[in-house]
Design an enzyme around this catalytic site. Structure first.
Site, PDB file in Angstrom:
ATOM      1  N   ASP A  69       0.847  -1.203   0.000  1.00  0.00           N
ATOM      2  CA  ASP A  69       0.000   0.000   0.000  1.00  0.00           C
ATOM      3  C   ASP A  69       0.883   1.253   0.000  1.00  0.00           C
ATOM      4  O   ASP A  69       1.740   1.409   0.875  1.00  0.00           O
ATOM      5  CB  ASP A  69      -0.880   0.011   1.263  1.00  0.00           C
ATOM      6  CG  ASP A  69      -1.783   1.234   1.323  1.00  0.00           C
ATOM      7  OD1 ASP A  69      -2.813   1.230   0.630  1.00  0.00           O
ATOM      8  OD2 ASP A  69      -1.443   2.200   2.041  1.00  0.00           O
ATOM      9  N   TYR A  74       2.616  10.077   0.020  1.00  0.00           N
ATOM     10  CA  TYR A  74       3.670   9.519   0.876  1.00  0.00           C
ATOM     11  C   TYR A  74       5.061   9.854   0.345  1.00  0.00           C
ATOM     12  O   TYR A  74       6.051   9.726   1.084  1.00  0.00           O
ATOM     13  CB  TYR A  74       3.557   7.988   1.012  1.00  0.00           C
ATOM     14  CG  TYR A  74       2.268   7.481   1.622  1.00  0.00           C
ATOM     15  CD1 TYR A  74       1.399   8.322   2.315  1.00  0.00           C
ATOM     16  CD2 TYR A  74       1.915   6.147   1.502  1.00  0.00           C
ATOM     17  CE1 TYR A  74       0.220   7.847   2.847  1.00  0.00           C
ATOM     18  CE2 TYR A  74       0.736   5.660   2.039  1.00  0.00           C
ATOM     19  CZ  TYR A  74      -0.117   6.519   2.706  1.00  0.00           C
ATOM     20  OH  TYR A  74      -1.288   6.036   3.230  1.00  0.00           O
ATOM     21  N   LYS A 103      -2.813   5.916  -4.267  1.00  0.00           N
ATOM     22  CA  LYS A 103      -3.966   6.803  -3.993  1.00  0.00           C
ATOM     23  C   LYS A 103      -3.789   8.175  -4.628  1.00  0.00           C
ATOM     24  O   LYS A 103      -2.667   8.697  -4.705  1.00  0.00           O
ATOM     25  CB  LYS A 103      -4.146   6.981  -2.479  1.00  0.00           C
ATOM     26  CG  LYS A 103      -4.070   5.679  -1.701  1.00  0.00           C
ATOM     27  CD  LYS A 103      -4.407   5.807  -0.237  1.00  0.00           C
ATOM     28  CE  LYS A 103      -4.018   4.546   0.520  1.00  0.00           C
ATOM     29  NZ  LYS A 103      -2.620   4.476   0.953  1.00  0.00           N
ATOM     30  N   HIS A 136      -7.940   9.290  -2.037  1.00  0.00           N
ATOM     31  CA  HIS A 136      -7.351   9.219  -0.691  1.00  0.00           C
ATOM     32  C   HIS A 136      -8.284   9.789   0.386  1.00  0.00           C
ATOM     33  O   HIS A 136      -8.421   9.229   1.473  1.00  0.00           O
ATOM     34  CB  HIS A 136      -6.005   9.950  -0.694  1.00  0.00           C
ATOM     35  CG  HIS A 136      -5.053   9.508   0.361  1.00  0.00           C
ATOM     36  ND1 HIS A 136      -3.700   9.476   0.181  1.00  0.00           N
ATOM     37  CD2 HIS A 136      -5.257   9.070   1.635  1.00  0.00           C
ATOM     38  CE1 HIS A 136      -3.116   9.035   1.285  1.00  0.00           C
ATOM     39  NE2 HIS A 136      -4.038   8.790   2.177  1.00  0.00           N
ATOM     40  N   SER A 174     -11.113   6.069   0.029  1.00  0.00           N
ATOM     41  CA  SER A 174     -10.513   5.969   1.358  1.00  0.00           C
ATOM     42  C   SER A 174     -11.073   7.100   2.204  1.00  0.00           C
ATOM     43  O   SER A 174     -11.264   8.221   1.698  1.00  0.00           O
ATOM     44  CB  SER A 174      -8.988   6.080   1.215  1.00  0.00           C
ATOM     45  OG  SER A 174      -8.360   6.092   2.483  1.00  0.00           O
ATOM     46  N   ASN A 175     -11.325   6.819   3.455  1.00  0.00           N
ATOM     47  CA  ASN A 175     -11.823   7.820   4.415  1.00  0.00           C
ATOM     48  C   ASN A 175     -13.204   8.359   4.057  1.00  0.00           C
ATOM     49  O   ASN A 175     -13.551   9.473   4.459  1.00  0.00           O
ATOM     50  CB  ASN A 175     -10.828   8.986   4.540  1.00  0.00           C
ATOM     51  CG  ASN A 175      -9.511   8.538   5.141  1.00  0.00           C
ATOM     52  OD1 ASN A 175      -9.481   8.024   6.254  1.00  0.00           O
ATOM     53  ND2 ASN A 175      -8.415   8.698   4.406  1.00  0.00           N
ATOM     54  N   ARG A 231       2.801   6.405  19.306  1.00  0.00           N
ATOM     55  CA  ARG A 231       2.501   7.344  18.223  1.00  0.00           C
ATOM     56  C   ARG A 231       3.071   8.697  18.543  1.00  0.00           C
ATOM     57  O   ARG A 231       3.067   9.124  19.698  1.00  0.00           O
ATOM     58  CB  ARG A 231       0.979   7.511  18.073  1.00  0.00           C
ATOM     59  CG  ARG A 231       0.242   6.227  17.832  1.00  0.00           C
ATOM     60  CD  ARG A 231       0.423   5.785  16.414  1.00  0.00           C
ATOM     61  NE  ARG A 231      -0.253   4.524  16.144  1.00  0.00           N
ATOM     62  CZ  ARG A 231      -0.247   3.952  14.947  1.00  0.00           C
ATOM     63  NH1 ARG A 231       0.356   4.528  13.929  1.00  0.00           N
ATOM     64  NH2 ARG A 231      -0.858   2.797  14.764  1.00  0.00           N
ATOM     65  N   ARG A 281       9.885  -7.445  12.408  1.00  0.00           N
ATOM     66  CA  ARG A 281       8.455  -7.123  12.586  1.00  0.00           C
ATOM     67  C   ARG A 281       7.668  -7.313  11.288  1.00  0.00           C
ATOM     68  O   ARG A 281       6.491  -7.681  11.324  1.00  0.00           O
ATOM     69  CB  ARG A 281       8.311  -5.704  13.143  1.00  0.00           C
ATOM     70  CG  ARG A 281       8.783  -5.611  14.605  1.00  0.00           C
ATOM     71  CD  ARG A 281       8.421  -4.311  15.265  1.00  0.00           C
ATOM     72  NE  ARG A 281       9.222  -3.189  14.868  1.00  0.00           N
ATOM     73  CZ  ARG A 281      10.407  -2.863  15.378  1.00  0.00           C
ATOM     74  NH1 ARG A 281      10.945  -3.619  16.332  1.00  0.00           N
ATOM     75  NH2 ARG A 281      11.072  -1.801  14.945  1.00  0.00           N
TER      76      ARG A 281
END
Ligand SMILES: NC(=O)c1ccc[n+]([C@@H]2O[C@H](COP(=O)([O-])OP(=O)(O)OC[C@H]3O[C@@H](n4cnc5c(N)ncnc54)[C@H](OP(=O)(O)O)[C@@H]3O)[C@@H](O)[C@H]2O)c1
Length: 327
Positions: A69, A74, A103, A136, A174-175, A231, A281
């Site tokens: 993704d 970005y 996006k 997006h 999205s959103n 965060r 991870r």
């Protein structure tokens, strides 16, 4: 266990043995792997070099991820493309075994801007097509970031043109909130294949998930760990990584709390997009297909819901079509 559920579990086990995430079918007939590597780095603490994204994409594909993704905003489409190219050149995968999502940013919402924006993304990615292209956000901005008022029904027509040209196999959003999804489907008659939005234990989103699933729209869950991971700039609401309920589930299944949270989303039929640039991870986050949570355990995790967002772009709250709560 009923027959369908049994078949689903059988498929999960078969894919897990092959080290791959299973797929589900989108409403347009294409298959989408039900776990993706996230490459957006906006909501995490540390700053990373873009080259770490290239490396992460390569490691992820090596580890069995088949879905990546990214997004124009970005600024990492080029590195995503380099990671993919490296994996293809080394013979680990072929292009058609991968599923790439990108996006459209908010300043390219005019109908005539959509196809050129996607062509630019494809140039950066080094690809001929993406598997999934998403609007997006439902809001539109001018190039200077000030609010614009372009109706996303217009943007949606541009997205259909991109699909018809073969530049994107599937298109989605999205959103988008419930009202925005309903209006898009009713007015255009074209269902998005996907709605990507935040889902995690502090933002469980049952109404929006149910609405999308009832319409046959697949849900990609971003910021899947919620506040289980730390965060930047946020006061973390529970549950944290040391939450006793999550720790007990992790011990029961021999998994980490983060893996329990990813599996929780998968049990709900969602497609989590965990972001990591750490090799260990990355491997851990796809190792979630050899166990199952019970319905009761899923319900227990859902009770953590606080309707608190990781992604809360309140700077846009006065823009037309802002999708989230304004207070
Ligand atoms: N559509 C949208 O508007 C939107 C908005 C936000 C995000 N997204 C997408 O969703 C992706 C994921 O969301 P996100 O980045 O906000 O959050 P996330 O994936 O929930 O969390 C990422 C953070 O968790 C850490 N992490 C990853 N795996 C871990 C593990 N197993 N144990 C402990 N820590 C772990 C990562 O650090 P390390 O890298 O050091 O492992 C990073 O700090 C984004 O990258 C992006 O692709 C989309």
């Amino acid at each position: 266990m009923n027959t369908l559920r049994g078949l689903f579990v059988f498929n999960l086990i078969a894919f897990a043995m092959a080290g791959l995430a299973p797929c589900i079918q989108l409403n347009d007939g294409y298959n989408i792997p039900i776990l993706a590597l996230g490459t957006g780095r906006g909501t995490i603490k540390e700053s990373e070099t873009l080259d770490q994204v290239r490396q992460a994409v390569f490691w992820a594909i090596e580890e069995g991820y088949r879905h990546i993704d990214t997004a124009a905003i970005y600024g990492d489409e080029e590195q995503v493309g380099l990671g993919i190219a490296e994996a293809i050149n080394k013979g680990i995968v072929t292009r058609d075994q991968l599923f790439v999502t990108t996006k459209l940013w908010n300043d390219k919402h005019a109908r005539q801007d959509v196809v050129p924006a996607l062509r630019e993304s494809l140039r950066r990615l080094g690809l001929d097509y993406v598997d999934l292209y998403l609007i997006h956000f439902p809001i539109s901005e001018k190039a200077d970031g000030s609010p614009d008022n372009i109706d996303h029904l217009e943007t949606w027509q541009g997205m259909q043109e991109a699909r018809d040209l073969g530049l994107a196999r599937s298109i989605g959003v999205s959103n988008f909130n419930i009202t925005q999804i309903s209006r898009l489907v009713e007015s255009s008659g074209v269902r998005p294949a996907v709605n990507q939005f935040e889902v995690n234990p502090t933002m469980t989103q049952e109404p929006l998930v149910t609405h999308c699933q009832n319409l046959g729209i697949a849900v990609m869950a971003y910021s899947p760990f919620g506040f289980v991971v730390s965060r930047k700039g946020s006061q973390a609401p529970p549950p944290g990584v040391d939450d006793p309920t999550l720790v007990a589930l992790a011990n029961k299944y021999g998994k980490t709390v983060e893996q329990i949270v990813l599996r929780y989303l998968i049990e709900r039929g969602l497609i989590p997009i965990p972001k990591s640039t750490n090799k260990g991870r990355i491997a851990q986050n796809i190792d979630v297909f050899d166990f199952q949570l019970s319905d009761n355990e899923v319900a227990t995790i859902s009770r953590f819901n606080k309707n608190i967002r990781v992604v809360n772009p309140t700077d846009w709250k006065d823009y037309p079509n802002y999708p989230f709560e304004r207070d």
